[in-house]
Design a protein around this motif. Sequence first.
Motif, short mmCIF file in Angstrom:
data_model
loop_
_atom_site.label_atom_id
_atom_site.label_comp_id
_atom_site.label_asym_id
_atom_site.label_seq_id
_atom_site.Cartn_x
_atom_site.Cartn_y
_atom_site.Cartn_z
N ALA A 21 0.83 -1.20 0.00
CA ALA A 21 0.00 0.00 0.00
C ALA A 21 0.87 1.25 0.00
CB ALA A 21 -0.91 0.00 1.22
N ALA A 22 0.47 2.21 -0.80
CA ALA A 22 1.17 3.48 -0.85
C ALA A 22 0.92 4.28 0.43
CB ALA A 22 0.69 4.29 -2.06
N LYS A 23 1.96 4.94 0.91
CA LYS A 23 1.82 5.82 2.08
C LYS A 23 1.10 7.11 1.71
CE LYS A 23 6.18 4.40 4.22
NZ LYS A 23 7.53 4.89 4.58
N TRP A 24 1.32 7.58 0.48
CA TRP A 24 0.69 8.82 0.03
C TRP A 24 -0.82 8.63 0.04
CZ3 TRP A 24 3.02 13.32 -0.43
CH2 TRP A 24 2.34 14.36 -1.05
N ASN A 25 -1.55 9.58 0.57
CA ASN A 25 -3.00 9.50 0.76
C ASN A 25 -3.37 8.34 1.69
OD1 ASN A 25 -3.69 11.75 -0.86
ND2 ASN A 25 -3.53 10.52 -2.70
N SER A 26 -2.60 8.21 2.76
CA SER A 26 -2.80 7.09 3.70
C SER A 26 -4.18 7.11 4.36
CB SER A 26 -1.70 7.07 4.76
OG SER A 26 -1.74 8.25 5.54
N PHE A 27 -4.82 8.26 4.43
CA PHE A 27 -6.18 8.30 4.98
C PHE A 27 -7.14 7.46 4.14
CE2 PHE A 27 -5.98 11.77 2.00
CZ PHE A 27 -7.21 11.82 1.41
N VAL A 28 -6.75 7.19 2.89
CA VAL A 28 -7.53 6.34 2.01
C VAL A 28 -6.92 4.93 1.96
CG1 VAL A 28 -8.26 5.99 -0.39
CG2 VAL A 28 -8.25 8.29 0.58
N THR A 29 -5.61 4.85 1.77
CA THR A 29 -4.97 3.55 1.58
C THR A 29 -4.97 2.70 2.85
OG1 THR A 29 -2.73 4.45 1.94
CG2 THR A 29 -3.56 4.36 -0.34
N ASP A 30 -5.01 3.32 4.03
CA ASP A 30 -5.10 2.55 5.27
C ASP A 30 -6.37 1.69 5.28
OD1 ASP A 30 -2.78 3.76 6.19
OD2 ASP A 30 -3.78 5.03 7.68
N GLU A 31 -7.49 2.29 4.90
CA GLU A 31 -8.77 1.57 4.85
C GLU A 31 -8.74 0.46 3.80
OE1 GLU A 31 -11.54 2.06 6.81
OE2 GLU A 31 -10.29 3.45 7.95
N MET A 32 -8.13 0.76 2.68
CA MET A 32 -8.06 -0.22 1.60
C MET A 32 -7.16 -1.40 1.99
SD MET A 32 -7.83 2.39 -1.63
CE MET A 32 -7.72 1.11 -2.87
N LEU A 33 -6.07 -1.09 2.69
CA LEU A 33 -5.17 -2.15 3.16
C LEU A 33 -5.89 -3.07 4.13
CD1 LEU A 33 -2.35 -3.46 3.53
CD2 LEU A 33 -1.86 -1.67 5.20
N GLU A 34 -6.61 -2.48 5.07
CA GLU A 34 -7.38 -3.29 6.03
C GLU A 34 -8.41 -4.15 5.30
OE1 GLU A 34 -9.09 -1.16 9.34
OE2 GLU A 34 -7.25 0.03 9.57
N GLY A 35 -9.09 -3.57 4.32
CA GLY A 35 -10.08 -4.31 3.55
C GLY A 35 -9.46 -5.47 2.79
N ALA A 36 -8.29 -5.25 2.22
CA ALA A 36 -7.61 -6.30 1.46
C ALA A 36 -7.20 -7.45 2.37
CB ALA A 36 -6.38 -5.73 0.75
N VAL A 37 -6.60 -7.14 3.51
CA VAL A 37 -6.16 -8.18 4.44
C VAL A 37 -7.36 -8.97 4.96
CG1 VAL A 37 -5.06 -8.60 6.68
CG2 VAL A 37 -4.00 -7.03 5.05
N SER A 38 -8.44 -8.29 5.29
CA SER A 38 -9.65 -8.98 5.76
C SER A 38 -10.21 -9.91 4.69
CB SER A 38 -10.72 -7.96 6.17
OG SER A 38 -10.31 -7.23 7.29
N ALA A 39 -10.22 -9.44 3.45
CA ALA A 39 -10.74 -10.27 2.35
C ALA A 39 -9.88 -11.50 2.14
CB ALA A 39 -10.84 -9.45 1.07
N LEU A 40 -8.57 -11.35 2.24
CA LEU A 40 -7.67 -12.49 2.07
C LEU A 40 -7.89 -13.52 3.17
CD1 LEU A 40 -4.39 -10.60 1.08
CD2 LEU A 40 -5.84 -12.00 -0.42
N LYS A 41 -8.02 -13.06 4.39
CA LYS A 41 -8.27 -13.98 5.51
C LYS A 41 -9.60 -14.69 5.33
CE LYS A 41 -5.67 -11.44 9.03
NZ LYS A 41 -5.80 -10.61 10.24
N ALA A 42 -10.62 -13.95 4.87
CA ALA A 42 -11.94 -14.55 4.67
C ALA A 42 -11.91 -15.64 3.60
CB ALA A 42 -12.95 -13.46 4.29
#
Length: 160
Positions: A21-42
Amino acid sequence: MPKIKPDSESSLKGKKVAVVAAKWNSFVTDEMLEGAVSALKAKGIEEDDIISMRCPGSFELPLASKYCIDHLKADAVVAIGAVIRGGTPHFDYVCDAVTRGITDLNMKSGVPVAFGVLTTDTVEQATERAGMEKGNKGAEAALSAIEMLLLKEAMKHEGS
């Protein structure tokens, strides 16, 4: 003609997936990173087989993804970024470079690299797509990576 059907998620056991995940615009990419990890675990990817990391910005995603393939031996990569249009042509250059870079990496490496990069006109559009209101695009990219990984595995078995 035989029809290739990807195996179930059970064939994902032991597969290593990197999420960059890119650090730039982390207020957006933080949420996307969490969503990706959750989807992979699911989908059954074990927590120990998920590698998450950061790179400076979306422009660097193709190279960071290549590092994951070359050095970490990732079976799939989810590239996450957010490029929000500003008042200069910088937006166009970054969007073009990251799109081309990830496309080239997919073709040259043969490893699925999912494109989880938002390219929006406004901050509002980006935040909507990073949360659950309009679907978390990080989670969607992770699911795309899994589908491509399953397709690749099915083709390996079909050819043997």
